[in-house]
Design an enzyme around this catalytic site. Structure first.
Site, PDB file in Angstrom:
ATOM      1  N   HIS A  98       0.853  -1.190   0.000  1.00 16.13           N
ATOM      2  CA  HIS A  98       0.000   0.000   0.000  1.00 16.13           C
ATOM      3  C   HIS A  98       0.891   1.243   0.000  1.00 16.13           C
ATOM      4  CE1 HIS A  98      -3.531   2.445   0.702  1.00 16.13           C
ATOM      5  NE2 HIS A  98      -2.804   3.122   1.561  1.00 16.13           N
ATOM      6  N   ASP A 154      -6.650  -2.161   4.453  1.00 19.99           N
ATOM      7  CA  ASP A 154      -5.304  -1.586   4.600  1.00 19.99           C
ATOM      8  C   ASP A 154      -4.898  -1.499   6.083  1.00 19.99           C
ATOM      9  OD1 ASP A 154      -5.037  -1.248   1.815  1.00 19.99           O
ATOM     10  OD2 ASP A 154      -6.055   0.686   1.895  1.00 19.99           O
ATOM     11  N   THR A 180      -5.857  -8.443   6.483  1.00 20.43           N
ATOM     12  CA  THR A 180      -6.939  -8.915   7.359  1.00 20.43           C
ATOM     13  C   THR A 180      -8.223  -8.226   6.909  1.00 20.43           C
ATOM     14  OG1 THR A 180      -6.614  -7.134   8.947  1.00 20.43           O
ATOM     15  CG2 THR A 180      -5.352  -9.164   9.318  1.00 20.43           C
TER      16      THR A 180
END
Ligand code: GAR
Length: 210
Positions: free
Chosen positions: A109, A145, A141
């Site tokens: 990210h 992010d 998860t």
């Protein structure tokens, strides 16, 4: 070599960094599949040129995100993927996908998470007047992010930067840290537990290693 899959939606420069790391013997993996939600992703052609199997599962063909995710999981299982690399994959995943590959799913990210989850990260860093920007590799998860970070790289913001000039500085670092994080995983050194991300049995800091 560990069978891995790479998910892309566009250009695929991070995917190319993986292809190069494998070719250079820096990553003991076999890229079993490059999968895209976007039939026009430029990276698909680059994968094919490298002799890698590709597949397209177009999210537009599915009314529900869960069904799209289930189709991707089935295709990734078929490919035998034991690590899934999100590399500029621009669809939000549901728990159908995330639970199927929990602990075997990494994302990159383009911000210094927890800053700027979501889109337009570089413009947001500029608008906030930040003196540095960067990129984070993290486990995925259910929190968008928000999974445990593994590695971060920082770059300075320079006077006159645009989102594009900043992105160009950051992507150079992306191509270094993402294959490195995958290397740790392939070596069995990087794991996810309820407590967070662990490297060599030691819990990583909340921002990942820098
Ligand atoms: C990269 O900068 C990656 O960090 C970002 O998209 C770009 C893909 O470039 N990912 C995200 O924004 C995820 N939400 P690439 O296709 O050349 O690897």
């Amino acid at each position: 070599p560990l069978p891995i899959a790479i998910l892309i939606s566009g250009r695929g420069s991070n995917m190319v960094a993986f292809i190069e790391a494998v070719a250079a013997g820096q990553l003991d993996a076999r890229i079993a599949l490059v999968l895209s939600n976007n039939p026009d992703a430029a990276g698909l052609e680059r994968a094919r040129e490298a002799g890698i199997d590709t597949a397209v599962i177009n999210h537009r063909d599915y009314a529900r995100r869960e069904d799209f995710d289930a189709a991707m999981v089935a295709r990734l299982r078929q490919a035998g993927a034991e690590l899934v690399i999100l590399a500029g994959f621009m669809r939000i995943l549901t728990s159908v996908f995330i639970t199927a590959f929990r602990g075997q799913l990494l994302n990159i990210h383009p911000s210094l998470l927890p800053k700027y989850p979501g889109l337009n990260t570089h413009q947001r860093a500029l608008d906030a007047g930040d003196s540095e920007a960067g990129v984070t590799v993290h486990f995925v998860t259910e929190e968008l992010d928000g999974g445990p970070p593994v590695l971060q790289a920082r770059v300075p913001v320079q006077p006159g930067d645009s989102a594009d000039s900043l992105a160009a500085r950051v992507i150079v670092e992306e191509h270094k840290i993402y294959p490195l994080a995958a290397r740790w995983f392939v070596q069995g050194r990087l794991t996810l537990s309820e407590q967070g991300a662990f490297l060599d049995g030691k819990r990583l800091p909340d921002t990942g290693l820098t």
